[in-house]
Design a protein around this motif. Structure first.
Motif, PDB file in Angstrom:
ATOM      1  N   ILE A   1      -0.645  11.797   2.045  1.00 55.08           N
ATOM      2  CA  ILE A   1      -1.108  12.017   0.676  1.00 55.08           C
ATOM      3  C   ILE A   1      -1.093  13.501   0.397  1.00 55.08           C
ATOM      4  CG2 ILE A   1      -2.433   9.881   0.481  1.00 55.08           C
ATOM      5  CD1 ILE A   1      -4.982  11.609   0.842  1.00 55.08           C
ATOM      6  N   ASP A   2      -1.273  13.819  -0.836  1.00 51.25           N
ATOM      7  CA  ASP A   2      -1.303  15.197  -1.316  1.00 51.25           C
ATOM      8  C   ASP A   2      -2.177  16.063  -0.400  1.00 51.25           C
ATOM      9  OD1 ASP A   2      -1.494  17.475  -2.801  1.00 51.25           O
ATOM     10  OD2 ASP A   2      -2.281  16.505  -4.589  1.00 51.25           O
ATOM     11  N   SER A   3      -1.654  17.167   0.062  1.00 55.08           N
ATOM     12  CA  SER A   3      -2.392  18.016   1.013  1.00 55.08           C
ATOM     13  C   SER A   3      -3.700  18.541   0.433  1.00 55.08           C
ATOM     14  CB  SER A   3      -1.524  19.172   1.477  1.00 55.08           C
ATOM     15  OG  SER A   3      -1.160  19.973   0.389  1.00 55.08           O
ATOM     16  N   THR A   4      -3.777  18.706  -0.875  1.00 51.63           N
ATOM     17  CA  THR A   4      -5.037  19.198  -1.450  1.00 51.63           C
ATOM     18  C   THR A   4      -6.143  18.164  -1.292  1.00 51.63           C
ATOM     19  OG1 THR A   4      -4.512  18.370  -3.657  1.00 51.63           O
ATOM     20  CG2 THR A   4      -3.922  20.661  -3.189  1.00 51.63           C
TER      21      THR A   4
ATOM     22  N   GLU B   1      -3.866   7.131   6.758  1.00 53.66           N
ATOM     23  CA  GLU B   1      -2.577   7.840   6.697  1.00 53.66           C
ATOM     24  C   GLU B   1      -1.782   7.616   7.984  1.00 53.66           C
ATOM     25  OE1 GLU B   1      -2.788  11.847   4.071  1.00 53.66           O
ATOM     26  OE2 GLU B   1      -3.970  11.894   5.889  1.00 53.66           O
ATOM     27  N   GLU B   2      -2.459   7.717   9.131  1.00 58.04           N
ATOM     28  CA  GLU B   2      -1.784   7.540  10.416  1.00 58.04           C
ATOM     29  C   GLU B   2      -1.268   6.114  10.597  1.00 58.04           C
ATOM     30  OE1 GLU B   2      -4.324   8.799  13.648  1.00 58.04           O
ATOM     31  OE2 GLU B   2      -4.656  10.731  12.674  1.00 58.04           O
TER      32      GLU B   2
ATOM     33  N   TYR C   1      -8.091   5.330  -3.127  1.00 59.37           N
ATOM     34  CA  TYR C   1      -9.109   5.026  -2.124  1.00 59.37           C
ATOM     35  C   TYR C   1      -9.938   6.277  -1.820  1.00 59.37           C
ATOM     36  CZ  TYR C   1     -11.047   3.988   2.523  1.00 59.37           C
ATOM     37  OH  TYR C   1     -11.872   3.827   3.605  1.00 59.37           O
ATOM     38  N   PHE C   2      -9.251   7.406  -1.655  1.00 59.17           N
ATOM     39  CA  PHE C   2      -9.930   8.673  -1.402  1.00 59.17           C
ATOM     40  C   PHE C   2     -10.886   8.982  -2.558  1.00 59.17           C
ATOM     41  CE2 PHE C   2     -10.147  13.296  -1.932  1.00 59.17           C
ATOM     42  CZ  PHE C   2     -10.628  13.679  -0.689  1.00 59.17           C
ATOM     43  N   ALA C   3     -10.394   8.839  -3.781  1.00 55.36           N
ATOM     44  CA  ALA C   3     -11.226   9.112  -4.966  1.00 55.36           C
ATOM     45  C   ALA C   3     -12.434   8.174  -5.000  1.00 55.36           C
ATOM     46  CB  ALA C   3     -10.399   8.965  -6.236  1.00 55.36           C
ATOM     47  N   TYR C   4     -12.206   6.909  -4.637  1.00 54.66           N
ATOM     48  CA  TYR C   4     -13.297   5.922  -4.571  1.00 54.66           C
ATOM     49  C   TYR C   4     -14.356   6.365  -3.560  1.00 54.66           C
ATOM     50  CZ  TYR C   4     -15.599   1.644  -2.901  1.00 54.66           C
ATOM     51  OH  TYR C   4     -16.521   0.719  -2.487  1.00 54.66           O
TER      52      TYR C   4
ATOM     53  N   ILE D   1       0.846  -1.186   0.000  1.00 56.31           N
ATOM     54  CA  ILE D   1       0.000   0.000   0.000  1.00 56.31           C
ATOM     55  C   ILE D   1       0.886   1.242   0.000  1.00 56.31           C
ATOM     56  CG2 ILE D   1      -1.765   1.283   1.257  1.00 56.31           C
ATOM     57  CD1 ILE D   1      -2.609  -1.492   2.470  1.00 56.31           C
ATOM     58  N   ASP D   2       0.652   2.129  -0.988  1.00 57.70           N
ATOM     59  CA  ASP D   2       1.464   3.343  -1.111  1.00 57.70           C
ATOM     60  C   ASP D   2       0.565   4.572  -1.236  1.00 57.70           C
ATOM     61  OD1 ASP D   2       0.411   3.136  -3.664  1.00 57.70           O
ATOM     62  OD2 ASP D   2       2.336   2.815  -4.651  1.00 57.70           O
ATOM     63  N   GLN D   3       1.204   5.724  -1.446  1.00 55.71           N
ATOM     64  CA  GLN D   3       0.467   6.982  -1.577  1.00 55.71           C
ATOM     65  C   GLN D   3      -0.592   6.899  -2.672  1.00 55.71           C
ATOM     66  OE1 GLN D   3       3.575   9.915  -2.240  1.00 55.71           O
ATOM     67  NE2 GLN D   3       2.766  11.059  -0.508  1.00 55.71           N
ATOM     68  N   GLU D   4      -0.221   6.336  -3.799  1.00 55.70           N
ATOM     69  CA  GLU D   4      -1.144   6.254  -4.930  1.00 55.70           C
ATOM     70  C   GLU D   4      -2.386   5.447  -4.561  1.00 55.70           C
ATOM     71  OE1 GLU D   4      -2.815   7.218  -8.393  1.00 55.70           O
ATOM     72  OE2 GLU D   4      -0.984   8.085  -7.575  1.00 55.70           O
TER      73      GLU D   4
END
Length: 115
Positions: A96-99, A89-90, A63-66, A55-58
């Motif tokens: 991940i990208d701050s935006t 993240e924790e 997952y966020f987009a999902y 599991i990486d940033q991408e």
């Protein structure tokens, strides 16, 4: 080749156990286990990942987009999405990208995706 439901279940169970073990955050077990189960279900069903180390940033970004795309079907509020992503993240110590973790009203790209 598609993963069988048995293989998906094995990946799901392993991820839930491993992520729960890594979750040393002082969050209530009930709420954190909900987010761990949701994330593990996503990994098992929508990715080729089999191990927590993969599991990486991408992956967290996807997952966020999902979650954003499926929030209505999953009955998730914006606060739920934020809690889930922050907890992952924790646990994994991945930034991940701050935006993407910017839930302020000025983040129009996020709000436009939620409409």
């Amino acid at each position: 080749m598609k993963k069988s439901s048995y293989q998906k279940e094995q990946v799901y169970q392993r991820l839930v156990v491993e992520l729960s073990a890594k979750n040393s955050a002082a969050q209530s077990h009930a709420s954190s286990s909900k987010w761990i189960r949701l994330f593990s279900m996503y990994i098992a069903n929508y990715t080729t990942i089999k191990e927590i180390e993969q599991i990486d940033q991408e992956c967290v970004r996807e997952y966020f987009a999902y979650l954003v795309k499926n929030h209505k079907r999953l009955s998730l509020s914006l606060a739920d999405i934020k809690k889930s992503v922050q907890m992952i993240e924790e646990i994994l110590q991945i930034e991940i990208d701050s935006t993407m973790s910017d839930f302020s009203l000025s983040n129009s790209s996020l709000w436009n995706n939620l409409k």
